[in-house]
Scaffold this motif. Structure first.
Motif, PDB file in Angstrom:
ATOM      1  N   HIS A   1     -34.581  49.950  -9.663  1.00  0.00           N
ATOM      2  CA  HIS A   1     -35.922  49.511  -9.275  1.00  0.00           C
ATOM      3  C   HIS A   1     -35.874  48.196  -8.508  1.00  0.00           C
ATOM      4  N   HIS A   2     -34.718  47.523  -8.548  1.00  0.00           N
ATOM      5  CA  HIS A   2     -34.560  46.335  -7.702  1.00  0.00           C
ATOM      6  C   HIS A   2     -34.568  46.792  -6.244  1.00  0.00           C
ATOM      7  N   PRO A   3     -35.268  46.086  -5.364  1.00  0.00           N
ATOM      8  CA  PRO A   3     -35.417  46.567  -3.980  1.00  0.00           C
ATOM      9  C   PRO A   3     -34.125  46.620  -3.179  1.00  0.00           C
ATOM     10  N   ARG A   4     -33.077  45.936  -3.628  1.00  0.00           N
ATOM     11  CA  ARG A   4     -31.825  45.939  -2.871  1.00  0.00           C
ATOM     12  C   ARG A   4     -30.659  46.499  -3.682  1.00  0.00           C
ATOM     13  N   VAL A   5     -30.975  47.292  -4.698  1.00  0.00           N
ATOM     14  CA  VAL A   5     -29.935  47.910  -5.525  1.00  0.00           C
ATOM     15  C   VAL A   5     -30.100  49.424  -5.480  1.00  0.00           C
ATOM     16  N   ASN A   6     -29.003  50.126  -5.239  1.00  0.00           N
ATOM     17  CA  ASN A   6     -29.034  51.590  -5.221  1.00  0.00           C
ATOM     18  C   ASN A   6     -27.717  52.109  -5.803  1.00  0.00           C
ATOM     19  N   ILE A   7     -27.609  52.044  -7.121  1.00  0.00           N
ATOM     20  CA  ILE A   7     -26.390  52.477  -7.810  1.00  0.00           C
ATOM     21  C   ILE A   7     -26.349  53.999  -7.852  1.00  0.00           C
ATOM     22  N   LEU A   8     -25.188  54.571  -7.568  1.00  0.00           N
ATOM     23  CA  LEU A   8     -25.020  56.012  -7.627  1.00  0.00           C
ATOM     24  C   LEU A   8     -24.945  56.483  -9.081  1.00  0.00           C
ATOM     25  N   GLN A   9     -24.924  57.789  -9.260  1.00  0.00           N
ATOM     26  CA  GLN A   9     -24.843  58.361 -10.603  1.00  0.00           C
ATOM     27  C   GLN A   9     -23.383  58.588 -10.992  1.00  0.00           C
TER      28      GLN A   9
END
Length: 425
Positions: free
Chosen positions: A254-262
């Motif tokens: 939900h952080h606008p600059r975080v996109n951790i994969l699964q």
């Protein structure tokens, strides 16, 4: 003779697997006469009958039409053509070096058929310098012809490297839509390769040299591997700290600059699980993070296996059964969802290891394989409902669509190991 910017009349695709056959089919669909070459006689016969030997959405109809229209035929050895596209495997050795024997064999097989004006495109994922090595093998086999290393644009034979950049399950769409990186050994090779891909490509052709194109492919997959390693390492840490990794990632993203994969059970497929080692082998002192990411992802199947062993013991205690009476069901064998590709699959490796070690019943469910397949020794390929009903332990390894419909009611009284977050997530 093919001139720069002129589309070839006949293209030979060497290797009719998960990349070669879709490439051949798309070329034929766009009016190119295609000769597919594969050493697998059964695959050749299947294609010539208008059918396919692999699973890829949208491929079957295109192959059927191309064969019916006389624009695609398959053979077991090369024939003369205007251009050759090489899509053979490039596995790695036990020492993580690239095995280029398939490329060399393709070069030796097509060399007798070369003539002035031919274009050769290598698509196989390869270490930096492989296209130049391919040119050397061809020059050795055909000293009567000239190559770009010595003659540049004036060479009799032109060569380029153009890596595939497609996602299994979406190959027929992405072959057409994705941009292509083209790395020629000369400017003329770039022009000729661009003309070939423009027969079907809607994306852009991005021109560079062969070594940069080779490195671009390795870089793309290594980037993915490093990011997957971060997610997989998080899953290990969260297990140690009794934190639900799926919830953690959902919150962090939900952080606008975080996109951790699964996270998953490891990394599979012929690209992401292999390509980073080609970089490590070429620059072992410099590729420290890339090596570490590979080690993290290669360790994950071992960790999953140990989780399963502990869960089998717990199931024996819960049910009052002997350990060898515990029934284990493994869900999924492919390296990713909704395909049949088992190459470098951590799910397959885990299932094989479980079946080899467990003296009780091991069932495997892989909806994308035929019921007659026997991919795991000492295990039975079983329908999903039966495998769930009979299981004491469920090991969810691949997030195939049918598995997403599994309910908690179907798992009542059972223990499980969920590597994909379909149950615990």
């Amino acid at each position: 003779m093919q001139q720069p910017g002129q589309q070839p009349h006949t293209v030979s695709v060497i290797g009719l697997g998960y990349i070669g056959l879709p490439t051949a089919a798309v070329l034929a669909k766009n009016g190119v006469n295609v000769i597919g070459v594969d050493v697998n006689a059964n695959a050749v016969a299947t294609i010539n009958a208008g059918a396919i030997h692999i699973v890829e959405p949208g491929l079957a109809d295109v192959v059927k039409r191309a064969v019916h229209d006389g624009l695609l035929r398959a053979v077991t050895s090369p024939e003369p053509a205007d251009a050759y596209v090489i899509t053979v495997p490039t596995p790695f050795t036990a020492d993580y070096d690239a095995d280029l024997s398939y490329i060399k064999a393709a070069a030796q097989a097509l060399a007798p058929h070369l003539s002035v004006g031919n274009l050769i495109i290598l698509e196989s994922t390869s270490p930096v310098g492989t296209t130049e090595q391919l040119a050397d093998w061809l020059a050795e086999a055909r000293p009567d012809l000239s190559f770009p290393k010595t003659h540049g644009d004036e060479a009799d034979i032109q060569l380029a490297y153009c890596p595939e950049r497609v996602l299994p399950g979406q190959v027929m769409h992405e072959l057409v839509q994705n941009d292509r990186v083209i790395g020629g050994l000369s400017a003329k090779a770039n022009a000729q390769a661009t003309a070939l891909y423009n027969t079907f490509l809607k994306g852009d052709c991005l021109l560079t040299n062969a070594r940069t194109a080779e490195m671009a492919k390795l870089t793309e997959n290594s980037f993915r591997d490093v990011n997957i390693a971060f997610a997989n390492e998080l899953s290990l840490i969260c297990d140690h700290l009794s934190i639900n990794v799926w919830e953690l990632i959902r919150l962090a993203n939900h952080h606008p600059r975080v996109n951790i994969l699964q996270p998953g059970p490891g990394v599979g497929g012929h690209c992401i699980a292999v390509d980073p080692w080609f970089i490590v082998a070429s620059a072992p002192e410099q590729a420290r993070m890339i090596r570490t990411a590979r080690e993290v992802n290669d360790f994950k199947p071992d960790w999953v296996y140990q989780q399963v062993q502990c869960t089998i013991q717990a199931a024996a205690q819960q049910t009052g059964k002997a350990v060898d009476a515990v029934n284990v069901t493994c869900l999924g064998l492919a390296f990713k969802a909704n395909i049949d590709d088992l190459r470098e699959s951590p799910a397959l490796a885990i299932a094989q290891r479980i079946a080899a070690a467990h003296s009780g019943t091991t069932m495997v469910v892989e909806p994308n394989l035929p019921a007659t397949a026997q991919p795991v020794a000492n295990a039975t390929l079983t329908a999903l409902d039966e495998a769930l009903s009979e299981a004491d332990v469920v090991v969810l390894l691949v997030d195939h669509t049918p598995f997403k419909a599994i309910t908690r009611a179907q798992l009542e009284g059972k223990l499980w190991v969920d590597t994909r977050g379909l149950i615990d997530g």
